[in-house]
Design an enzyme around this catalytic site. Structure first.
Site, PDB file in Angstrom:
ATOM      1  N   TRP A 355      20.733  16.285  -2.607  1.00  0.00           N
ATOM      2  CA  TRP A 355      22.127  16.697  -2.757  1.00  0.00           C
ATOM      3  C   TRP A 355      22.957  15.589  -3.419  1.00  0.00           C
ATOM      4  O   TRP A 355      24.183  15.646  -3.404  1.00  0.00           O
ATOM      5  CB  TRP A 355      22.717  17.063  -1.393  1.00  0.00           C
ATOM      6  CG  TRP A 355      22.879  15.889  -0.431  1.00  0.00           C
ATOM      7  CD1 TRP A 355      22.134  14.748  -0.377  1.00  0.00           C
ATOM      8  CD2 TRP A 355      23.862  15.767   0.599  1.00  0.00           C
ATOM      9  NE1 TRP A 355      22.573  13.927   0.628  1.00  0.00           N
ATOM     10  CE2 TRP A 355      23.638  14.532   1.253  1.00  0.00           C
ATOM     11  CE3 TRP A 355      24.908  16.574   1.046  1.00  0.00           C
ATOM     12  CZ2 TRP A 355      24.414  14.084   2.314  1.00  0.00           C
ATOM     13  CZ3 TRP A 355      25.672  16.125   2.121  1.00  0.00           C
ATOM     14  CH2 TRP A 355      25.429  14.901   2.747  1.00  0.00           C
ATOM     15  N   ASP A 356      22.277  14.607  -4.023  1.00  0.00           N
ATOM     16  CA  ASP A 356      22.977  13.420  -4.495  1.00  0.00           C
ATOM     17  C   ASP A 356      23.963  13.690  -5.613  1.00  0.00           C
ATOM     18  O   ASP A 356      24.852  12.880  -5.849  1.00  0.00           O
ATOM     19  CB  ASP A 356      21.959  12.356  -4.922  1.00  0.00           C
ATOM     20  CG  ASP A 356      21.141  11.856  -3.751  1.00  0.00           C
ATOM     21  OD1 ASP A 356      21.414  10.762  -3.264  1.00  0.00           O
ATOM     22  OD2 ASP A 356      20.240  12.593  -3.317  1.00  0.00           O
ATOM     23  N   GLU A 494      20.481  14.055   9.913  1.00  0.00           N
ATOM     24  CA  GLU A 494      19.020  14.013   9.763  1.00  0.00           C
ATOM     25  C   GLU A 494      18.270  13.473  10.981  1.00  0.00           C
ATOM     26  O   GLU A 494      17.083  13.740  11.124  1.00  0.00           O
ATOM     27  CB  GLU A 494      18.595  13.221   8.517  1.00  0.00           C
ATOM     28  CG  GLU A 494      18.983  13.897   7.218  1.00  0.00           C
ATOM     29  CD  GLU A 494      18.406  13.216   5.999  1.00  0.00           C
ATOM     30  OE1 GLU A 494      18.228  11.980   6.032  1.00  0.00           O
ATOM     31  OE2 GLU A 494      18.135  13.902   5.012  1.00  0.00           O
ATOM     32  N   LYS A 614      22.112   8.956  11.917  1.00  0.00           N
ATOM     33  CA  LYS A 614      21.599   8.115  10.829  1.00  0.00           C
ATOM     34  C   LYS A 614      22.710   7.770   9.852  1.00  0.00           C
ATOM     35  O   LYS A 614      22.781   6.661   9.328  1.00  0.00           O
ATOM     36  CB  LYS A 614      20.475   8.855  10.109  1.00  0.00           C
ATOM     37  CG  LYS A 614      19.937   8.154   8.869  1.00  0.00           C
ATOM     38  CD  LYS A 614      18.902   9.041   8.174  1.00  0.00           C
ATOM     39  CE  LYS A 614      18.390   8.423   6.885  1.00  0.00           C
ATOM     40  NZ  LYS A 614      17.447   9.319   6.170  1.00  0.00           N
ATOM     41  N   GLN A 615      23.573   8.746   9.577  1.00  0.00           N
ATOM     42  CA  GLN A 615      24.594   8.586   8.556  1.00  0.00           C
ATOM     43  C   GLN A 615      25.736   9.551   8.850  1.00  0.00           C
ATOM     44  O   GLN A 615      25.674  10.345   9.781  1.00  0.00           O
ATOM     45  CB  GLN A 615      24.008   8.855   7.178  1.00  0.00           C
ATOM     46  CG  GLN A 615      23.411  10.245   7.027  1.00  0.00           C
ATOM     47  CD  GLN A 615      22.641  10.413   5.742  1.00  0.00           C
ATOM     48  OE1 GLN A 615      23.080  10.005   4.679  1.00  0.00           O
ATOM     49  NE2 GLN A 615      21.463  11.021   5.834  1.00  0.00           N
TER      50      GLN A 615
END
Length: 809
Positions: A355-356, A494, A614-615
């Site tokens: 999805w960057d 994630e 995680k983020q």
């Protein structure tokens, strides 16, 4: 100039792979890592060349399981060039390399302005004189199929002969990522070599399942006082070799120029990759002319894209922009490729597209809209595959894959290796259906920035409609809550891919997923209402959409569930029931806990049990939407969202995030710049340093993190300026960040090339270049101005009040 050059001195085997990644040169079509020309792949060095979109699929057997992976292919190494010396009447010495000789004053210099990598070193020959070598290489930005290497050799107090071996090496594998070593890595087969007198060797091969033909041709010439004593073209089984012997005398200089052409069968307007490569290299200009035209191409790019920020932060931002442009340049606009998460710099994530583009397109939209459109076309061409994936799961619409490669099928692994435990584990990341919302967001933002109504009403509309259809079908009405719910998904975090002890993977009502799904449905309905009637009817008829289905979309867009707990947005339903992690204990026990999920699994535990991310997950909403738009979204859904709720949500997740992704610091810095400025710089600084300092502990050597690099550019362009393109206007809402208090950039907005935006000393300056275009409407928080072409407007933008105290519980 220091702000345009990066330098590495000495030779450190442990740091070579990182330097090679950071010194990669590319042009949007192909890229070559910054390896030493004389070294083949091994434990220290990893020369590699990647062509955008050149994938191959292989089957492996790992611990008794059949595993199929598609990878971006490491192509034959065109860079290989080595030297060895012979004294008068003596035997040949070993090939000169760091492993055989002490190289003195070893230095690499990356020149961002010209897009070149220079290397210099000296070699002392047992007290019998010195040899100095200077090399400079380029991957041509103007002609995307050419690359070149110049080597200048000077002898001091020495005479004898030098042998030069210039090769194309076809004996290559995908070996950049150590944890993939158990997988089949031999993607290239049918290697053939040849020669074309007097100066050219060539090599052809093809990928063994995707059957892409690759051809390289190398022309090597020598300039010296006298003609070479010998020049032999020696095609071999795996390498095409050109060997030259040249006599040396003290103080004399030999110049070796190697020019290479690369083509594949995926190229357009060619009939034969080999014939095209040979023809291109034999007719290519000499090195000085190539260097000149290459530098001119880079100069044109910098005029369109450069960002001006003072100090070290500005230097790093320009470095990030350099690598973005090497992966995604105007040369990309004619290719069928997406945004590889690790650029064209290494093999991590197998070169896949995630999805960057969500972090990349906001910058490209306002500088290289033609590239943005091409990247959206990559998704549009794979829309039928996404619709087929949804149908296979019993769903309507388009279910885009989390990982994409050549043809749009799901490329996510079903099993992944945890290096901390050595165990292969189920991989449920394919449940990150929010990738569809990212694609829809990118379509909308591109069209808002460019005014490309034609795209919005055609390809863009088809993607938005099918993504909306998927979300409306996936959302199920819950009579108990009176709301629609989306179950069984994985969010951006994630770490959490299921509930503790649950038989099936997936989570319910991930806030980010539901809010962005509501946004997609809302925007699609808005699009249909504003579309010409004939086009709307044509679309609805072709996609077999009826009024009843659209009414359902309206209802779902207003009634999707967003969970809350303790006055903050819940990451997903049941998040508050999870256990609090003892963060201090884990930080004391491990040198880094960025990949906390791997640590917990190695201990026999799971991140699914803990309030640990995680983020950024929920906080991604603050990255995508301005405070005003986010508030409007929540009100449409029937929820209150004020500054206190948002600030409390930001504080809550800041304390529960391990930052296991380079995107995490970026998003947190972006959000904090508006929610809590005092703490923003810590995260912005880490986002800037993530690759140049390799803060993830070795990952950058496997490829740069393209989304994080582009995101730091967007942080200045959009985050600090508050720049939005909506409602046929440029919206600006600047926020001060002391370390980035002054900045300037230009944007391409709706036919206006070079709209300048500059902030300094409480002033915001907006300049519109002279043209025949219409005036630009600029909206600020407290006023609106219209700026005609050829005019400059200076506005006072006083700093806002200091941050308010926030609840840290």
């Amino acid at each position: 100039m220091p702000e345009w050059t990066w330098e590495w001195t000495g030779y450190d085997p442990a740091a070579e792979r990182l330097r090679e990644s950071l010194c990669t040169l590319g042009n949007g079509y192909f890229a070559t890592r910054g390896a030493l020309p004389e070294c083949r792949a091994g434990l220290v060095h990893y020369p590699a060349t990647y062509v955008a979109g050149c994938y191959n699929r292989l089957e492996s057997t790992v611990t008794g399981r059949r595993v199929v992976n598609e990878d971006l292919v490491n192509l034959p190494n065109w860079l290989l060039l080595r030297l060895r010396l012979r004294h008068a009447q003596g035997a040949w010495g070993p090939w000169i390399s760091p492993s055989t000789h002490a190289l003195l004053d070893h230095r690499h210099t990356l020149d961002l302005r010209r897009g070149t990598l220079a290397r210099s070193f000296r070699h002392r020959m047992d007290g019998r004189g010195e040899l100095s070598v200077e090399q400079i290489r380029l991957v041509h930005m103007g002609d995307p199929h050419l690359a070149a290497l110049r080597t200048v050799i000077t002898a001091e107090d020495w005479s004898g002969e030098v042998e030069i071996e210039s090769s194309i090496d076809g004996e290559v594998i995908n070996g950049n990522v150590h944890r993939y070593r158990a997988l089949n890595r031999h993607h290239v087969t049918h290697v053939r070599t040849g020669a074309h007198e007097p100066h050219t060797v060539c090599l052809t091969c093809r990928t063994n399942t995707s059957d892409i033909s690759i051809a390289l041709a190398a022309r090597t010439t020598v300039t010296a006082d006298g003609a070479p004593a010998s020049s032999v073209l020696r095609p071999a089984r795996q390498r095409a070799v050109h060997r030259l012997v040249v006599a040396f005398s003290p103080g004399r200089t030999i110049t070796v120029d190697k020019t290479v052409a690369l083509h594949t069968s995926r190229d357009t307007a060619i009939s034969d990759p080999l014939g095209e490569a040979v023809d291109r290299v034999t007719t290519a200009p000499d090195f000085p002319a190539l260097l000149d035209s290459h530098g001119a191409a880079w100069e044109r790019l910098w005029r369109r894209a450069d960002i001006r920020v003072r100090g070290e932060a500005g230097r790093i931002l320009r470095f990030h922009l350099f690598h973005v442009l090497q992966t995604l340049s105007p040369n990309t606009a004619d290719l069928d490729v997406g945004v590889p998460a690790r650029g064209l710099h290494g093999e991590a994530y197998r070169g896949h597209v995630f999805w960057d583009e969500l972090f990349v397109l906001p910058y490209l939209n306002l500088h290289f809209p033609e590239v943005s459109r091409s990247l959206l076309d990559y998704r549009c061409r794979r829309l039928p595959r996404a619709c087929g994936a949804a149908t296979a799961k019993g769903r309507s619409g388009a279910m885009y894959p989390w990982q994409s490669g050549s043809d749009g099928r799901e490329e996510s692994q079903e099993w992944h290796l945890n290096p901390a435990s050595g165990r292969w584990l189920p991989d449920h990341s394919r449940l990150q259906h929010h990738v569809g919302s990212a694609i829809a967001y990118n379509v909308w933002q591109y069209c808002e920035a460019t005014g490309d109504t034609e795209y919005l009403h055609t390809r863009g509309a088809e993607m938005l409609l099918q993504i909306s259809r998927f979300w409306a079908d996936l959302a199920a009405f819950d009579p108990e809550t009176g709301r629609y719910r989306i179950r069984g998904v994985v969010g951006p975090d994630e770490y959490h891919d299921g509930y503790p002890g649950a038989a099936l993977p997936g989570l319910d009502d991930n806030a980010y997923t539901n809010v962005t799904a509501a946004w997609v449905l809302t925007r699609t309905l808005q699009l249909l209402r504003g579309m010409p009637a004939w086009r709307r009817e044509e679309l609805l008829d072709r996609l077999r959409l009826d009024v009843g289905e659209l009414q359902e979309w309206e209802e779902v867009s207003r009634r999707l569930r967003v969970p809350f707990h303790r006055g903050v947005i819940s990451q997903f339903e049941g998040y508050d029931d999870l256990v609090e992690l003892d963060w201090d204990a884990y930080r004391a026990r491990y040198s880094t806990i960025r990949r906390l999920d791997r640590i917990l699994e190695a201990e026999g535990d799971t991140a699914n049990r803990y309030k640990a991310s995680k983020q950024a997950d929920v906080l991604m909403l603050g990255y995508l939407f301005s405070p005003a738009e986010l508030g409007a979204l929540f009100r449409r859904l029937g929820y209150d969202m004020d500054d206190d709720i948002w600030r409390g949500t930001v504080d809550y997740y800041l304390q529960r995030t391990s930052h296991g992704s380079t995107l995490s610091e970026l998003v947190h810095g972006f959000v904090l710049a508006r929610a809590r400025r005092a703490d923003a710089w810590q995260y912005v600084h880490e986002a800037l340093e993530s690759d140049v300092a390799d803060i993830q502990g070795g990952t950058t050597g496997e490829g740069i993190h393209l989304g994080a690099m582009a995101g730091t550019l967007d942080l200045v362009q959009r985050g600090l300026s508050g720049l939005e393109t909506r409602e046929d206007a440029l919206w600006l809402d600047p926020v001060p960040l002391p370390a980035l208090s002054e900045y300037g950039f230009t944007v391409h907005y709706r036919g206006h090339w070079g709209v300048g935006i500059r902030r300094r000393s409480g002033q915001l300056e907006i300049s519109v270049p002279d043209s025949e275009e219409s005036p630009i409407r600029v909206m600020l928080v407290d006023r609106a101005v219209t700026i005609a072409p050829g005019e400059t407007c200076s506005l006072v933008v006083p700093d806002p009040l200091p941050d308010r105290p926030t609840d840290q519980t």
